[in-house]
Design a protein around this motif. Structure first.
Motif, PDB file in Angstrom:
ATOM      1  N   ALA A 195      -1.859   3.713   8.796  1.00  0.00           N
ATOM      2  CA  ALA A 195      -0.685   2.891   9.085  1.00  0.00           C
ATOM      3  C   ALA A 195       0.199   2.772   7.844  1.00  0.00           C
ATOM      4  O   ALA A 195       1.398   2.553   7.945  1.00  0.00           O
ATOM      5  CB  ALA A 195      -1.110   1.511   9.568  1.00  0.00           C
ATOM      6  N   ALA A 196      -0.411   2.906   6.653  1.00  0.00           N
ATOM      7  CA  ALA A 196       0.377   2.840   5.420  1.00  0.00           C
ATOM      8  C   ALA A 196       0.758   4.234   4.959  1.00  0.00           C
ATOM      9  O   ALA A 196       1.288   4.402   3.859  1.00  0.00           O
ATOM     10  CB  ALA A 196      -0.419   2.130   4.326  1.00  0.00           C
ATOM     11  N   GLY A 197       0.469   5.234   5.770  1.00  0.00           N
ATOM     12  CA  GLY A 197       0.847   6.609   5.430  1.00  0.00           C
ATOM     13  C   GLY A 197      -0.109   7.300   4.481  1.00  0.00           C
ATOM     14  O   GLY A 197       0.229   8.320   3.877  1.00  0.00           O
ATOM     15  N   ILE A 198      -1.335   6.745   4.314  1.00  0.00           N
ATOM     16  CA  ILE A 198      -2.297   7.368   3.410  1.00  0.00           C
ATOM     17  C   ILE A 198      -3.239   8.262   4.222  1.00  0.00           C
ATOM     18  O   ILE A 198      -3.875   7.787   5.162  1.00  0.00           O
ATOM     19  CB  ILE A 198      -3.113   6.299   2.654  1.00  0.00           C
ATOM     20  CG1 ILE A 198      -2.160   5.327   1.934  1.00  0.00           C
ATOM     21  CG2 ILE A 198      -4.087   6.938   1.673  1.00  0.00           C
ATOM     22  CD1 ILE A 198      -2.841   4.126   1.333  1.00  0.00           C
ATOM     23  N   ALA A 254       0.842  -1.191   0.000  1.00  0.00           N
ATOM     24  CA  ALA A 254       0.000   0.000   0.000  1.00  0.00           C
ATOM     25  C   ALA A 254       0.879   1.243   0.000  1.00  0.00           C
ATOM     26  O   ALA A 254       0.674   2.166  -0.797  1.00  0.00           O
ATOM     27  CB  ALA A 254      -0.932  -0.006   1.201  1.00  0.00           C
ATOM     28  N   ALA A 255       1.890   1.238   0.873  1.00  0.00           N
ATOM     29  CA  ALA A 255       2.790   2.393   0.982  1.00  0.00           C
ATOM     30  C   ALA A 255       3.549   2.583  -0.338  1.00  0.00           C
ATOM     31  O   ALA A 255       3.715   3.715  -0.810  1.00  0.00           O
ATOM     32  CB  ALA A 255       3.762   2.192   2.134  1.00  0.00           C
ATOM     33  N   GLU A 256       3.963   1.463  -0.947  1.00  0.00           N
ATOM     34  CA  GLU A 256       4.725   1.519  -2.191  1.00  0.00           C
ATOM     35  C   GLU A 256       3.885   2.152  -3.316  1.00  0.00           C
ATOM     36  O   GLU A 256       4.339   3.070  -3.999  1.00  0.00           O
ATOM     37  CB  GLU A 256       5.102   0.082  -2.549  1.00  0.00           C
ATOM     38  CG  GLU A 256       6.106  -0.069  -3.665  1.00  0.00           C
ATOM     39  CD  GLU A 256       6.221  -1.548  -4.051  1.00  0.00           C
ATOM     40  OE1 GLU A 256       6.337  -2.400  -3.135  1.00  0.00           O
ATOM     41  OE2 GLU A 256       6.142  -1.840  -5.260  1.00  0.00           O
ATOM     42  N   HIS A 257       2.623   1.657  -3.443  1.00  0.00           N
ATOM     43  CA  HIS A 257       1.759   2.209  -4.481  1.00  0.00           C
ATOM     44  C   HIS A 257       1.417   3.669  -4.200  1.00  0.00           C
ATOM     45  O   HIS A 257       1.315   4.470  -5.118  1.00  0.00           O
ATOM     46  CB  HIS A 257       0.465   1.388  -4.604  1.00  0.00           C
ATOM     47  CG  HIS A 257       0.640   0.091  -5.318  1.00  0.00           C
ATOM     48  ND1 HIS A 257       0.873   0.009  -6.665  1.00  0.00           N
ATOM     49  CD2 HIS A 257       0.654  -1.188  -4.861  1.00  0.00           C
ATOM     50  CE1 HIS A 257       1.007  -1.259  -7.023  1.00  0.00           C
ATOM     51  NE2 HIS A 257       0.874  -2.011  -5.936  1.00  0.00           N
ATOM     52  N   TYR A 258       1.268   3.993  -2.942  1.00  0.00           N
ATOM     53  CA  TYR A 258       0.951   5.380  -2.577  1.00  0.00           C
ATOM     54  C   TYR A 258       2.102   6.287  -2.984  1.00  0.00           C
ATOM     55  O   TYR A 258       1.913   7.357  -3.551  1.00  0.00           O
ATOM     56  CB  TYR A 258       0.686   5.475  -1.074  1.00  0.00           C
ATOM     57  CG  TYR A 258       0.342   6.883  -0.636  1.00  0.00           C
ATOM     58  CD1 TYR A 258      -0.830   7.493  -1.086  1.00  0.00           C
ATOM     59  CD2 TYR A 258       1.198   7.597   0.195  1.00  0.00           C
ATOM     60  CE1 TYR A 258      -1.137   8.782  -0.711  1.00  0.00           C
ATOM     61  CE2 TYR A 258       0.890   8.888   0.566  1.00  0.00           C
ATOM     62  CZ  TYR A 258      -0.275   9.479   0.119  1.00  0.00           C
ATOM     63  OH  TYR A 258      -0.579  10.764   0.484  1.00  0.00           O
ATOM     64  N   GLU A 259       3.325   5.810  -2.689  1.00  0.00           N
ATOM     65  CA  GLU A 259       4.543   6.524  -3.082  1.00  0.00           C
ATOM     66  C   GLU A 259       4.534   6.766  -4.593  1.00  0.00           C
ATOM     67  O   GLU A 259       4.730   7.877  -5.064  1.00  0.00           O
ATOM     68  CB  GLU A 259       5.740   5.655  -2.688  1.00  0.00           C
ATOM     69  CG  GLU A 259       7.071   6.362  -2.749  1.00  0.00           C
ATOM     70  CD  GLU A 259       7.231   7.379  -1.631  1.00  0.00           C
ATOM     71  OE1 GLU A 259       7.979   8.330  -1.813  1.00  0.00           O
ATOM     72  OE2 GLU A 259       6.559   7.212  -0.566  1.00  0.00           O
TER      73      GLU A 259
END
Lengths: 318, 529
Positions: B396-399, B357-362
């Motif tokens: 938690a995933a920074g979104i 999730a964090a990777e895709h958000y990045e």
């Protein structure tokens, strides 16, 4: 003419005027509900032609004043119209619901009013001693708990655990009076518990107020028993405020019991009104509103008249 | 036989306990396996249909505004009523096949454009009239009329012409549709004499029961139709449907034995209620689902990386456990699950993965401004709590997910299908084609994710006219994968139908098509005591 008749006639005329004013308010209120009736009925499927047809059929293109007068005219002739949603005659379906509501209210009143007044008298007799505190404590507790909660608790114990009475209060014409009473037993208990405190406390307060008077002291000094003083001297002078609060609670039993109706699936007017408001079935909402207004005004009228009659100064003018 | 064993064997026959468990429990009570198995067989035999008695159903979803006109039916009570007095051409069987009712059989041309329904002979309406193909024609015509207010109108738009020919009812379609029988099995399309044109709400049909008492929003009473054609249905002499909209009133009525069957048990109390000795709670997985929907044509949701980030951030299992209390199953960001015919179970399940999730958000390059999710209590039961769970796992995933709570009143007109990101639900459809056509076709009115992909539309139309099931399944699988990876749909969970059944009821079976055995419990179940 006897002045008391004049007074009563005045009150009656005022009641009719109020009802008329209420009808204007109801009509105006339902007219400003968001969304035009035709739009609400047709919903997503609305095409401009269908909307136009529907509006013409319902007479929505007429100016509001014309619509109000034709509605009022219909009502004065006893024609409440037909429901938009299922095309049933309103007077017919409403009549059955209203008689159910009155049936429930009647039995709740038959039990709660005498009980409340008796408990009130008892509380005065034992003022500030344990019976008074017990009565006040219990009734104030039951009025403070939301009525659906009392309903659920009673259903759990009286219906599920002991199996004495039915938890579903659906009644119909094919039932005998005993079956009906069995069906509404728990709702009547709930309503009794809900309205008891208000009437009991008012009875207690009104009588205590009178008990401070000099003539009560005189009676006491003459050695009259306490209960007799309350019954013969205090109660008659406290009737006006008691009748007022009794009438307010009776009105509540007729117009305010929608929550109890839902909990027990009782086919009364409250649920009927709510269903039709959700569907914006305006003629039904207006008819219900008018009946509720009439009940309130009527019962308050009775309270006024009884207070007048209970006042010797008005009853025997010089 | 000892009471406990009797009780246990009944539980097995009702499917509450496995045979193996039963033999094990019997052994603990000192009974050998052979004896235990014999007992089970006799208990199963004793469970055959019992004729007579009164079956009482407590149901939510009834209002005093209801009518018996099939065109207007939308909520549970009217549909239950229709199922009792009427029958359409076919029912969808619990296994996804066809259960023939007014039609006896059906045949399609090779291009799936011409369909011939053979109408069952010797069937009578409640008013004594014999069922003919003309009645079927008139019924479908009434619902297919442009001006009709029928809930089934949308299903019938592809019909080019219809005719009655002797015992046959023949439908010609503009585009081939392999699912036509399912569409014509819709509950609105109850066959009425003369199409019900004269008196649509007369409740005259070919069903197992005849309407006796009709008090909308209160109760509906039915009496057995003595001329009913199918003796595997309609066991009780009388059926009474009580409208109990309050969920506690329903469970109380079931517990106190005033009704035999109830629908929609609140998942919060289902576990507790199941402990009551005189009833059981039946949870049946169906096609209904709870969703969070993004408009893929509106920033920031036009960025697939951001959509994937949100899809990986949601914790599906947690939602099934906390929102549905286990009465449901996890979703895979496509509106189809194993309850549908032709479902491909090899499509990989999307897992909760904060790193991804964090990777895709990045990758999405989102500027960090709050992403607003709109929700309301009425969006689906527990929607506000579900949104809060989603917010936590997204954070938690920074979104930066932010919840905006909307009022229930007006949610379906002001928020759903209007705002770019909100909570919603779908009831599911009998077949994949119908579900996709309703909400994922470019031209669909209810395309609530703005999923407008020509390639997807082409596949949908190709699958619709395809009579080869293997090929069809393959196309549906591709479509499912496409929606899962590119769509604007976040589908964390499928909700179960949770119904309550008294121990004095026999004949209960699972049916994923709708609640209460596809609303047929009233005609398929019987009362044993």
């Amino acid at each position: 003419m006897h002045p008391i008749l004049t007074l009563v006639a005045q009150r009656l005329a005022l009641g009719v005027l109020l009802l008329f004013a209420a009808s204007i308010l109801i009509f105006a209120g339902t007219s400003i509900l968001p969304g035009d009736v035709a739009q609400q009925i047709l919903g997503q499927a609305a095409t401009p032609e269908a909307l136009e047809n529907m509006r013409r059929e319902l007479g929505l293109n007429e100016p509001p004043l014309t619509r109000y007068l034709s509605w009022l005219g219909g009502i004065l002739q006893g024609d409440l119209g037909t429901a938009l949603t299922n095309g049933l005659d309103i007077a017919e379906s409403l009549g059955a619901r209203l008689s159910n509501t009155l049936f429930l209210a009647f039995w709740a009143a038959v039990i709660s009013v005498p009980l409340a007044i008796f408990l009130g008298l008892l509380a005065v007799r034992y003022k500030d001693r344990w019976p008074d505190k017990l009565i006040s404590g219990v009734t104030l507790t039951t009025i403070s708990i939301p009525e659906f909660m009392i309903g659920y608790v009673l259903v759990y114990w009286v219906s599920i655990q002991f199996g004495w009475f039915s938890s579903v209060a659906i009644i119909n014409d094919s039932m005998t009076i005993w079956q009906k009473l069995n069906a509404i037993a728990i709702p009547v208990m709930v309503l009794t518990l809900v309205v008891l405190a208000h009437m009991m406390r008012m009875t207690r307060a009104a009588i205590l107020n009178v008990m401070q008077s000099a003539y009560i002291e005189t009676a006491e000094l003459k050695g009259m028993p306490m209960l007799k003083i309350i019954r013969k001297h205090a109660f008659p002078n406290a009737i006006a405020p008691i009748v007022n609060v009794v009438m307010i609670n009776l009105a509540y039993l007729v117009v305010g019991v929608v929550v109890v109706e839902v909990v027990f699936a009782y086919p009364g007017m409250g649920q009927y009104l709510v269903d039709h408001v959700a569907k914006r079935d305006i003629p039904v909402v207006q008819a219900c509103g008018l009946i509720f207004a009439a009940v309130y005004i009527g019962l308050n009228l009775v309270a006024d008249i009884v207070s007048i009659l209970a006042n010797p100064r008005l009853r025997h003018p010089k | 036989m000892n009471d406990e064993l009797k009780y246990l064997s009944k539980r097995v026959t009702r499917g509450l306990m496995t045979r193996r468990d039963f033999v094990g429990r019997a052994a603990a009570l000192g009974v050998t396996a052979a004896v235990a198995n014999t007992m089970l067989a006799s208990a199963a035999k004793a469970e055959g249909p019992v004729k007579g008695g009164t079956l009482r159903i407590g149901s939510s979803g009834g209002e005093s505004t209801n009518t018996q006109d099939p065109a207007a039916a939308a909520s549970e009570v009217p549909v239950t009523n229709l199922r009792m007095w009427g029958e359409p051409l076919v029912n969808t069987a619990p296994d996804g096949g066809l259960d023939f009712r007014a039609a006896e059989s059906v045949e399609a041309s090779a291009d799936a454009k011409t369909w011939t329904f053979k109408i069952r002979q010797g069937v009578e309406f409640h008013n004594g009239k014999t069922l003919t193909a003309e009645d079927v024609l008139a019924t479908i015509q009434r619902h297919a009329n442009e001006d009709s207010q029928s809930g089934a109108l949308g299903l019938l738009t592809d019909i080019e012409s219809m005719r009655a020919d002797g015992d046959n009812f023949i439908v010609e379609l503009g585009i081939g549709n392999a699912d036509l029988p399912y569409l014509l099995g819709d509950y609105h399309l109850m066959i009425q004499p003369g199409g019900g044109v004269d008196d649509p709400a007369a409740a005259i049909g070919i069903g197992a029961y005849m309407l006796e008492v009709d008090e909308p929003g209160v109760r509906h009473g039915f009496k057995k139709n003595p001329n009913y054609w199918d003796d595997t249905r309609g066991h009780a002499d009388e059926v009474e449907v009580l409208v109990l909209n309050d969920s506690t009133a329903r469970t109380a009525a079931l517990q106190s034995g005033q009704v035999h069957l109830i629908n929609r048990i609140d998942p919060k109390v289902a576990g507790l209620l199941d402990r009551a000795p005189n009833l059981s709670v039946k949870s049946v997985s169906g096609r209904g689902h709870y969703v969070f929907i993004m408009h893929i044509d509106t920033p920031p949701f036009d960025n697939n990386e951001l959509r994937l980030a949100l899809k990986y951030a949601i914790n599906r299992q947690d939602m099934v456990d906390k929102i549905l209390r286990g009465y449901g199953s996890i979703g895979n960001d496509m509106p189809i699950n194993k309850s549908y015919p032709l479902f491909d179970d090899t499509i990989p399940q999307r897992e909760h993965d904060l790193a991804k999730a964090a990777e895709h958000y990045e990758k999405s390059g989102h500027d960090g401004s709050p992403i607003i999710l709109r929700t309301a209590d009425g969006a689906f039961p527990g929607a506000v709590d579900a949104a809060a769970l989603f917010q936590q796992s997204a954070q938690a995933a920074g979104i930066p997910l932010e919840i905006k709570r909307e009022p229930n009143d007006g949610y379906w007109s002001e928020v759903w299908n209007v705002q770019p990101f909100c909570a919603s639900y779908w009831g599911g459809r009998p077949v994949q084609d119908q579900m996709y056509s309703t909400a994922y076709l470019s031209t669909a009115d209810w395309n609530d994710t703005r999923f407008k992909v020509p390639e997807f539309d082409e596949m949908l139309l190709a699958a619709r006219g395809e009579l080869d099931e293997a090929k069809r399944k393959e196309i549906y699988s591709k479509m499912g994968r496409m929606l899962r990876d590119e769509g604007g749909l976040i589908l964390p969970m499928f909700n179960d139908f949770v119904d309550g059944v008294s121990n004095t009821v026999g004949g209960w079976s699972e049916d994923p098509n709708d609640q209460m055995m596809n609303n047929l419990a009233s005609v398929k179940c019987w009362v044993t005591a």
